[in-house]
Design an enzyme around this catalytic site. Structure first.
Site, PDB file in Angstrom:
ATOM      1  N   ASN A  37      31.433  66.145  36.645  1.00  0.00           N
ATOM      2  CA  ASN A  37      31.076  65.662  35.595  1.00  0.00           C
ATOM      3  C   ASN A  37      30.407  64.404  36.315  1.00  0.00           C
ATOM      4  O   ASN A  37      31.569  63.404  36.862  1.00  0.00           O
ATOM      5  CB  ASN A  37      32.018  65.280  34.707  1.00  0.00           C
ATOM      6  CG  ASN A  37      30.936  64.645  32.655  1.00  0.00           C
ATOM      7  OD1 ASN A  37      30.430  64.499  33.063  1.00  0.00           O
ATOM      8  ND2 ASN A  37      32.547  64.692  31.666  1.00  0.00           N
ATOM      9  N   HIS A 122      40.605  67.481  19.582  1.00  0.00           N
ATOM     10  CA  HIS A 122      41.157  66.155  19.800  1.00  0.00           C
ATOM     11  C   HIS A 122      41.344  65.064  18.761  1.00  0.00           C
ATOM     12  O   HIS A 122      39.931  65.012  18.293  1.00  0.00           O
ATOM     13  CB  HIS A 122      40.146  65.358  20.906  1.00  0.00           C
ATOM     14  CG  HIS A 122      41.006  66.008  22.182  1.00  0.00           C
ATOM     15  ND1 HIS A 122      39.441  64.920  23.245  1.00  0.00           N
ATOM     16  CD2 HIS A 122      41.287  66.715  22.710  1.00  0.00           C
ATOM     17  CE1 HIS A 122      40.270  65.416  24.071  1.00  0.00           C
ATOM     18  NE2 HIS A 122      40.854  66.260  24.300  1.00  0.00           N
ATOM     19  N   ARG A 147      45.954  66.344  19.760  1.00  0.00           N
ATOM     20  CA  ARG A 147      45.764  64.763  20.855  1.00  0.00           C
ATOM     21  C   ARG A 147      45.150  63.452  19.739  1.00  0.00           C
ATOM     22  O   ARG A 147      44.292  64.130  19.404  1.00  0.00           O
ATOM     23  CB  ARG A 147      45.289  65.671  22.008  1.00  0.00           C
ATOM     24  CG  ARG A 147      45.328  64.226  22.780  1.00  0.00           C
ATOM     25  CD  ARG A 147      43.942  64.587  24.264  1.00  0.00           C
ATOM     26  NE  ARG A 147      43.281  63.609  23.916  1.00  0.00           N
ATOM     27  CZ  ARG A 147      42.094  63.200  25.043  1.00  0.00           C
ATOM     28  NH1 ARG A 147      42.232  63.331  26.097  1.00  0.00           N
ATOM     29  NH2 ARG A 147      40.845  62.002  24.678  1.00  0.00           N
ATOM     30  N   TYR A 159      39.241  54.822  25.979  1.00  0.00           N
ATOM     31  CA  TYR A 159      39.055  56.159  26.097  1.00  0.00           C
ATOM     32  C   TYR A 159      39.799  56.785  24.848  1.00  0.00           C
ATOM     33  O   TYR A 159      40.327  56.386  23.995  1.00  0.00           O
ATOM     34  CB  TYR A 159      40.020  56.683  27.322  1.00  0.00           C
ATOM     35  CG  TYR A 159      40.170  57.812  27.433  1.00  0.00           C
ATOM     36  CD1 TYR A 159      39.087  58.513  27.879  1.00  0.00           C
ATOM     37  CD2 TYR A 159      41.396  58.411  26.930  1.00  0.00           C
ATOM     38  CE1 TYR A 159      39.191  59.577  28.209  1.00  0.00           C
ATOM     39  CE2 TYR A 159      41.253  59.979  27.158  1.00  0.00           C
ATOM     40  CZ  TYR A 159      40.193  60.956  27.126  1.00  0.00           C
ATOM     41  OH  TYR A 159      40.233  61.840  27.272  1.00  0.00           O
ATOM     42  N   ASP A 210      46.642  60.425  25.474  1.00  0.00           N
ATOM     43  CA  ASP A 210      46.346  61.078  26.937  1.00  0.00           C
ATOM     44  C   ASP A 210      45.962  59.580  27.302  1.00  0.00           C
ATOM     45  O   ASP A 210      45.950  58.815  26.746  1.00  0.00           O
ATOM     46  CB  ASP A 210      45.614  61.362  27.122  1.00  0.00           C
ATOM     47  CG  ASP A 210      44.345  61.635  28.536  1.00  0.00           C
ATOM     48  OD1 ASP A 210      44.592  61.456  29.544  1.00  0.00           O
ATOM     49  OD2 ASP A 210      43.054  62.332  28.324  1.00  0.00           O
ATOM     50  N   HIS A 212      44.675  58.793  30.385  1.00  0.00           N
ATOM     51  CA  HIS A 212      43.801  58.579  31.174  1.00  0.00           C
ATOM     52  C   HIS A 212      44.376  57.974  32.556  1.00  0.00           C
ATOM     53  O   HIS A 212      43.313  56.741  33.185  1.00  0.00           O
ATOM     54  CB  HIS A 212      43.155  57.916  30.354  1.00  0.00           C
ATOM     55  CG  HIS A 212      41.506  59.182  31.155  1.00  0.00           C
ATOM     56  ND1 HIS A 212      40.752  58.857  31.633  1.00  0.00           N
ATOM     57  CD2 HIS A 212      41.588  60.260  30.744  1.00  0.00           C
ATOM     58  CE1 HIS A 212      40.015  59.553  31.623  1.00  0.00           C
ATOM     59  NE2 HIS A 212      40.224  60.956  31.192  1.00  0.00           N
ATOM     60  N   GLU A 236      50.268  62.564  28.841  1.00  0.00           N
ATOM     61  CA  GLU A 236      49.071  62.926  29.867  1.00  0.00           C
ATOM     62  C   GLU A 236      48.952  61.624  31.360  1.00  0.00           C
ATOM     63  O   GLU A 236      48.808  61.127  30.240  1.00  0.00           O
ATOM     64  CB  GLU A 236      47.945  63.841  29.177  1.00  0.00           C
ATOM     65  CG  GLU A 236      46.643  64.122  29.941  1.00  0.00           C
ATOM     66  CD  GLU A 236      45.591  64.654  28.999  1.00  0.00           C
ATOM     67  OE1 GLU A 236      45.894  65.499  28.411  1.00  0.00           O
ATOM     68  OE2 GLU A 236      44.718  64.521  29.402  1.00  0.00           O
ATOM     69  N   GLU A 262      43.663  66.928  35.521  1.00  0.00           N
ATOM     70  CA  GLU A 262      42.958  67.743  35.136  1.00  0.00           C
ATOM     71  C   GLU A 262      42.396  67.131  36.769  1.00  0.00           C
ATOM     72  O   GLU A 262      41.137  67.294  36.230  1.00  0.00           O
ATOM     73  CB  GLU A 262      42.535  67.308  33.975  1.00  0.00           C
ATOM     74  CG  GLU A 262      42.204  65.393  34.018  1.00  0.00           C
ATOM     75  CD  GLU A 262      42.005  64.907  32.348  1.00  0.00           C
ATOM     76  OE1 GLU A 262      42.512  65.256  31.842  1.00  0.00           O
ATOM     77  OE2 GLU A 262      41.244  63.981  32.091  1.00  0.00           O
ATOM     78  N   ARG A 283      47.803  70.465  34.969  1.00  0.00           N
ATOM     79  CA  ARG A 283      47.119  70.601  33.476  1.00  0.00           C
ATOM     80  C   ARG A 283      45.533  71.188  34.685  1.00  0.00           C
ATOM     81  O   ARG A 283      44.623  70.866  34.257  1.00  0.00           O
ATOM     82  CB  ARG A 283      46.539  69.828  32.825  1.00  0.00           C
ATOM     83  CG  ARG A 283      47.827  69.263  31.699  1.00  0.00           C
ATOM     84  CD  ARG A 283      47.448  67.823  30.992  1.00  0.00           C
ATOM     85  NE  ARG A 283      45.976  68.786  30.437  1.00  0.00           N
ATOM     86  CZ  ARG A 283      44.859  67.561  30.763  1.00  0.00           C
ATOM     87  NH1 ARG A 283      44.826  66.708  31.530  1.00  0.00           N
ATOM     88  NH2 ARG A 283      44.083  68.023  30.064  1.00  0.00           N
ATOM     89  N   HIS A 312      43.233  71.591  31.644  1.00  0.00           N
ATOM     90  CA  HIS A 312      42.328  70.941  30.632  1.00  0.00           C
ATOM     91  C   HIS A 312      41.248  71.306  30.046  1.00  0.00           C
ATOM     92  O   HIS A 312      41.103  72.700  30.834  1.00  0.00           O
ATOM     93  CB  HIS A 312      41.772  70.491  32.035  1.00  0.00           C
ATOM     94  CG  HIS A 312      40.431  69.190  32.098  1.00  0.00           C
ATOM     95  ND1 HIS A 312      39.841  68.799  32.624  1.00  0.00           N
ATOM     96  CD2 HIS A 312      40.471  68.611  31.128  1.00  0.00           C
ATOM     97  CE1 HIS A 312      38.797  68.010  32.420  1.00  0.00           C
ATOM     98  NE2 HIS A 312      39.266  67.198  31.233  1.00  0.00           N
ATOM     99  N   ASP A 316      33.459  68.831  29.006  1.00  0.00           N
ATOM    100  CA  ASP A 316      32.402  69.202  30.758  1.00  0.00           C
ATOM    101  C   ASP A 316      32.651  70.509  31.178  1.00  0.00           C
ATOM    102  O   ASP A 316      32.662  70.125  32.120  1.00  0.00           O
ATOM    103  CB  ASP A 316      32.548  67.479  31.083  1.00  0.00           C
ATOM    104  CG  ASP A 316      34.073  67.249  31.267  1.00  0.00           C
ATOM    105  OD1 ASP A 316      35.394  68.094  30.520  1.00  0.00           O
ATOM    106  OD2 ASP A 316      34.538  67.063  32.415  1.00  0.00           O
ATOM    107  N   GLU A 339      43.840  73.139  26.005  1.00  0.00           N
ATOM    108  CA  GLU A 339      43.221  71.828  25.377  1.00  0.00           C
ATOM    109  C   GLU A 339      41.483  72.644  25.157  1.00  0.00           C
ATOM    110  O   GLU A 339      41.131  73.253  25.565  1.00  0.00           O
ATOM    111  CB  GLU A 339      42.704  70.626  26.498  1.00  0.00           C
ATOM    112  CG  GLU A 339      42.055  69.356  26.417  1.00  0.00           C
ATOM    113  CD  GLU A 339      41.551  68.231  26.887  1.00  0.00           C
ATOM    114  OE1 GLU A 339      41.237  68.949  27.732  1.00  0.00           O
ATOM    115  OE2 GLU A 339      41.175  67.275  26.627  1.00  0.00           O
ATOM    116  N   TRP A 402      39.451  54.187  34.919  1.00  0.00           N
ATOM    117  CA  TRP A 402      38.938  54.898  34.208  1.00  0.00           C
ATOM    118  C   TRP A 402      39.162  55.846  33.250  1.00  0.00           C
ATOM    119  O   TRP A 402      39.829  56.607  33.650  1.00  0.00           O
ATOM    120  CB  TRP A 402      37.477  55.594  33.954  1.00  0.00           C
ATOM    121  CG  TRP A 402      37.037  55.879  33.060  1.00  0.00           C
ATOM    122  CD1 TRP A 402      36.517  54.515  32.083  1.00  0.00           C
ATOM    123  CD2 TRP A 402      36.272  57.068  32.266  1.00  0.00           C
ATOM    124  NE1 TRP A 402      36.230  55.648  30.498  1.00  0.00           N
ATOM    125  CE2 TRP A 402      36.017  57.139  31.254  1.00  0.00           C
ATOM    126  CE3 TRP A 402      36.600  57.990  32.575  1.00  0.00           C
ATOM    127  CZ2 TRP A 402      36.129  58.166  29.459  1.00  0.00           C
ATOM    128  CZ3 TRP A 402      36.850  59.504  31.605  1.00  0.00           C
ATOM    129  CH2 TRP A 402      36.326  59.230  30.365  1.00  0.00           C
TER     130      TRP A 402
END
Ligand code: EZ4
Ligand code: CO
Length: 402
Positions: A37, A122, A147, A159, A210, A212, A236, A262, A283, A312, A316, A339, A402
């Site tokens: 991605n 999600h 999630r 996020y 998550d 992130h 996560e 991930e 993951r 994961h 994407d 996921e 991010w």
């Protein structure tokens, strides 16, 4: 069984996907997902310019040998571009093997270890109540695991808070957007979200979250502790993932189960985490961590150390990766959860597939190989469009993960 042709197909049915197609002298073809991605064309070039010339004339049955040849033969090892390219070749070769032997790939991996694959969806909302409503929609669809992410007061974006209801797509067309972040504000909100969700849905629903990669170890430890009464399935990516030692601090303070992986691309990114039992779920993905062959090695190491898998499965990752993950999940003994974010209808039309969802679980299907095709004529109608994942800055302007 010689490889006589291979090509890379880049298409954008809603988002960009890179696919490797390998063809053998018997006319059997196999597909591998090669999507990275925001850096898609780097993998497309790595494959077209550097890998495909090495594949022509090789025996498609020598899956392990080809993996080792591409990994060791490059001299420059690891890294997301290299490992995504190797993952695509490996996945396509497993697909070819299954089709040649007229059997689904999971049968080549030791057969079923379970009847089905538990997945999580999600749910997200701009605030806690919107997220509660989103979780309720997943429960209604039959999900057993969800999630949950929500917006943070005072921050314009967060996020995991997407535009649609059933899909969340963080990449934006054009150049990279900038998000704004505050760990302090985030830490105020999340425990309240999960208290509210447990109050609403009771104890049986599996809840996941998550972070992130955004917290420091001690912040993550505080969050894990605050979430203990709400017994998450996992927390996560609590801290930036490349810093394996960071997990030791979190682990000293909390019993909230931890998941990471991930952004990992080989076993060398996670062996300390696994061997010291600093995480509960690894993951890594088929597409980004060197394909089915390498993921099996990670799973085997994890099995020795009480760590389960949690592939994961964001949008994407193409339906080819999703199918490969489901064959892997069904076969490995220490599978945890998969996921599952639904692809758009456009994507599903470009990649017709045999996997199915029912009552919170998925099945890879019984078609030979991976059970996914690529409609190349339709794919050609969706040319590549430049897109980037967002970047992130703290309230004072400092760049943040991010
Ligand atoms: O942000 O796949 O758990 N899932 C995730 C994803 C990732 C994207 C990055 O491309 O963290 O939403
Ligand atoms: Co994640």
């Amino acid at each position: 069984m010689k490889i006589v042709d291979a090509k890379v197909i880049v298409c954008c049915p809603g988002r960009n996907f890179v696919t490797l197609k390998i063809v053998t002298e018997d006319g059997v073809s196999g597909l591998g997902d090669a999507t990275l991605n925001g850096r898609e064309l780097a993998v497309a070039s790595y494959l077209s310019d550097h890998v495909i010339p090495l594949l022509l004339g090789r025996d498609a049955r020598r899956i392990e040998d080809t993996w080792q040849y591409l990994y060791k033969g490059a001299y420059w090892r690891r890294g997301p571009v290299t490992m995504t390219a190797i993952g695509a070749v490996d996945t396509a070769l497993w697909d070819i093997r299954g089709k040649t032997l007229n059997t689904p790939v999971y049968q080549l991996l030791g057969g079923r270890s379970r009847e089905s694959v538990l997945v999580y969806g999600h749910a997200n909302g701009t605030d806690i109540e919107e997220t509660v409503a989103a979780v309720a929609r997943y429960v209604k669809l039959g999900y057993q695991a969800v999630r949950a992410q929500c917006g943070i007061p005072g921050l314009p974006s967060a996020y995991g808070v997407g535009r649609g209801q059933l899909s969340y797509e963080p990449a934006e067309k054009g150049l990279a957007p900038e998000n704004v972040w505050s760990s302090e504000r985030y830490l105020h909100v999340v425990p309240g979200l999960f208290a509210r969700l447990r109050g609403e849905f009771g104890d049986d629903l599996h809840l996941l979250h998550d972070a992130h990669h955004r917290l420091t170890p001690i912040e993550a430890a505080r969050l894990g502790k605050a979430l203990e009464p709400h017994h998450l399935f996992w927390l996560e990516d609590p801290v930036p993932a490349e810093w394996q030692e960071g997990f030791r601090v979190i682990r000293q303070h909390t019993t909230t189960p931890l998941a990471v992986g991930e952004v990992f691309d080989t076993i060398y990114d996670c062996h300390t985490l696994i061997q010291e039992q600093l995480i509960d779920y690894i993951r890594t993905t088929v597409v980004h961590a060197g394909g089915i062959s390498h993921l099996r090695k990670i799973a085997s190491l994890a099995e020795l150390h009480h760590v389960r898998t949690g592939s994961h499965g964001a949008t994407d990752l193409s339906p080819i990766c999703m199918a490969a993950a489901l064959h892997f999940d069904l076969s490995v003994h220490n599978f945890g959860i998969q996921e599952y974010m639904r692809h758009t209808d456009e994507t599903d039309r470009v990649f017709p597939h045999h996997y199915t969802f029912e009552a919170g679980v998925m099945y890879p299907g019984e078609a030979p190989g991976l059970g996914v095709e690529l409609d190349e004529t339709l794919a050609a109608q969706y040319p590549y469009e430049r897109a980037y994942l967002p970047t992130n800055r703290r309230l004072d302007g400092t760049v943040h993960s991010w």
